[in-house]
Design a protein around this motif. Structure first.
Motif, mmCIF file in Angstrom:
data_model
loop_
_atom_site.group_PDB
_atom_site.id
_atom_site.type_symbol
_atom_site.label_atom_id
_atom_site.label_comp_id
_atom_site.label_asym_id
_atom_site.label_seq_id
_atom_site.Cartn_x
_atom_site.Cartn_y
_atom_site.Cartn_z
ATOM 1 N N UNK A 188 0.835 -1.208 0.000
ATOM 2 C CA UNK A 188 0.000 0.000 0.000
ATOM 3 C C UNK A 188 0.870 1.258 0.000
ATOM 4 N N UNK A 189 1.973 1.204 0.737
ATOM 5 C CA UNK A 189 2.900 2.336 0.742
ATOM 6 C C UNK A 189 3.612 2.448 -0.606
ATOM 7 N N UNK A 190 3.999 1.313 -1.169
ATOM 8 C CA UNK A 190 4.644 1.308 -2.477
ATOM 9 C C UNK A 190 3.729 1.940 -3.522
ATOM 10 N N UNK A 191 2.459 1.529 -3.518
ATOM 11 C CA UNK A 191 1.501 2.064 -4.484
ATOM 12 C C UNK A 191 1.376 3.585 -4.351
ATOM 13 N N UNK A 192 1.352 4.059 -3.134
ATOM 14 C CA UNK A 192 1.240 5.504 -2.905
ATOM 15 C C UNK A 192 2.415 6.243 -3.557
ATOM 16 N N UNK A 193 3.635 5.722 -3.364
ATOM 17 C CA UNK A 193 4.816 6.382 -3.913
ATOM 18 C C UNK A 193 4.872 6.265 -5.440
ATOM 19 N N UNK A 194 4.609 5.064 -5.948
ATOM 20 C CA UNK A 194 4.644 4.870 -7.395
ATOM 21 C C UNK A 194 3.603 5.758 -8.087
ATOM 22 N N UNK A 195 2.396 5.765 -7.541
ATOM 23 C CA UNK A 195 1.326 6.575 -8.135
ATOM 24 C C UNK A 195 1.664 8.067 -8.070
ATOM 25 N N UNK A 196 2.256 8.469 -6.968
ATOM 26 C CA UNK A 196 2.626 9.873 -6.801
ATOM 27 C C UNK A 196 3.619 10.291 -7.886
ATOM 28 N N UNK A 197 4.543 9.402 -8.211
ATOM 29 C CA UNK A 197 5.509 9.692 -9.275
ATOM 30 C C UNK A 197 4.819 9.763 -10.630
ATOM 31 N N UNK A 198 3.945 8.827 -10.901
ATOM 32 C CA UNK A 198 3.276 8.771 -12.206
ATOM 33 C C UNK A 198 2.301 9.918 -12.411
ATOM 34 N N UNK A 199 1.858 10.525 -11.322
ATOM 35 C CA UNK A 199 0.936 11.661 -11.435
ATOM 36 C C UNK A 199 1.633 12.946 -11.866
ATOM 37 N N UNK A 200 2.957 12.956 -11.823
ATOM 38 C CA UNK A 200 3.691 14.161 -12.187
ATOM 39 C C UNK A 200 3.739 14.326 -13.709
ATOM 40 N N UNK A 201 3.785 15.548 -14.144
ATOM 41 C CA UNK A 201 3.735 15.865 -15.567
ATOM 42 C C UNK A 201 4.872 15.205 -16.340
ATOM 43 N N UNK A 202 4.514 14.592 -17.468
ATOM 44 C CA UNK A 202 5.460 14.020 -18.430
ATOM 45 C C UNK A 202 6.190 12.781 -17.928
ATOM 46 N N UNK A 203 5.719 12.175 -16.832
ATOM 47 C CA UNK A 203 6.282 10.903 -16.365
ATOM 48 C C UNK A 203 5.502 9.771 -17.035
#
Length: 307
Positions: free
Chosen positions: A94-109
């Motif tokens: 659940x923590x991993x998903x939070x971090x991965x998703x947070x990265x993917x939400x950034x522009x142009x990632x």
């Protein structure tokens, strides 16, 4: 191929039509090989191979913004979030998903590269990573060598069986794997390095990273070398070994790296490893002199690549 080996840059250009840059970020992870008094792999630095990642106290968006700003002088359009140092699946999914998703939400990632260990890829973690298959997603594994004696010496912390099982599990889920190997480990000769290549070349591994062994002053390898000096590869030897390895892997295996990146302020030996461009140029020159290329000697379905 335009080059004599299939680079990650070429893969990106073929698939997307332009260059994609990896942004090294620190997810704040530790490593199971550093718990309960253990000090991690012998060659591992205090930053866990993340010398060029931002301060881990910064948020994921802040780190990505910082890394993007460092590339303003380049033709950067799209990016891959590279969870780089230590073990980036060593946490609750659940923590991993939070971090991965947070990265993917950034522009142009456009995707993720996740550096981890074979013994930190349980079913729950694999279930999570599989969800990112629709994007660009790699899982990077630090194998370094298949010589169990060497693996014990460098304190890798897991047996080869963990690695083979992890590759099989990743393949079953169609998750791209990238394997790290090191040339010139203590006690290893050229035949040992090429044996590692032979052991992994038919496993369906998607990508590979070649590293030269270098010694940083903030690693236990530095203390080991001071106590029991062992031969380090010369630049010409390293180039020769990597060219031999390239000739033996599938032409379709994506080469993510041809040599390692040391922190020059911490580098002890060998000094030639600090000149990355010279090493890469030397490998390209040697392949040209040999009239050779990646996959030259790779056997597949009873056939061999021909010059």
């Amino acid at each position: 191929m335009n080059q004599r080996y299939y680079s990650l840059s070429e893969y990106f250009k073929e698939k997307y039509g332009f260059k994609i840059y990896k942004l090294g970020i620190d997810g704040g992870f530790s490593c199971p090989n550093r718990q309960e008094g253990k000090r991690g792999c012998l060659f591992c630095s205090e930053k866990g191979a993340g010398e060029f990642t931002p301060d881990r106290r910064k948020t994921i968006p802040e780190q990505i913004k910082e890394q993007k700003s460092n590339l303003k002088h380049k033709d950067a359009i799209k990016f891959l979030a590279y969870f780089q140092n230590f073990t980036n699946t060593y946490a609750d999914p659940r923590h991993l998903k939070k971090l991965y998703d947070e990265a993917l939400e950034q522009k142009d990632i456009i995707g993720l590269s996740i550096a981890t260990r074979p013994d930190c890829l349980g079913e729950d973690v694999l279930d999570l990573i599989e969800q990112y298959n629709k994007k660009e997603c790699f899982v990077e594994l630090g194998l370094q060598t298949t010589n169990e004696k060497t693996a014990s010496l460098i304190r890798r912390g897991y047996d080869n069986c963990f690695f083979y099982c992890s590759i099989e599990n990743l393949n079953q889920r169609k998750i791209k794997s990238v394997v790290h190997v090191i040339a010139g480990l203590p006690g290893e000769q050229k035949e040992d390095f090429l044996k590692t290549i032979e052991d992994i070349k038919d496993l369906g591994i998607w990508g590979i990273k070649f590293h030269s062994l270098y010694i940083q002053k903030d690693s236990d390898l530095y203390l080991h070398y001071k106590k029991a000096s062992f031969p380090l590869l010369e630049k010409e030897e390293y180039i020769d070994w990597v060219c031999d390895a390239l000739e033996r892997i599938p032409a379709s295996m994506v080469v993510h790296r041809l040599t390692g990146d040391a922190d020059k302020s911490l580098l002890y030996k060998p000094t030639w490893s600090a000149d990355k461009l010279s090493v890469i140029g030397g490998i390209q020159k040697e392949l040209k002199l040999r009239k050779s290329f990646q996959g030259k000697y790779y056997a597949q379905e009873g056939e061999r690549s021909k010059e």
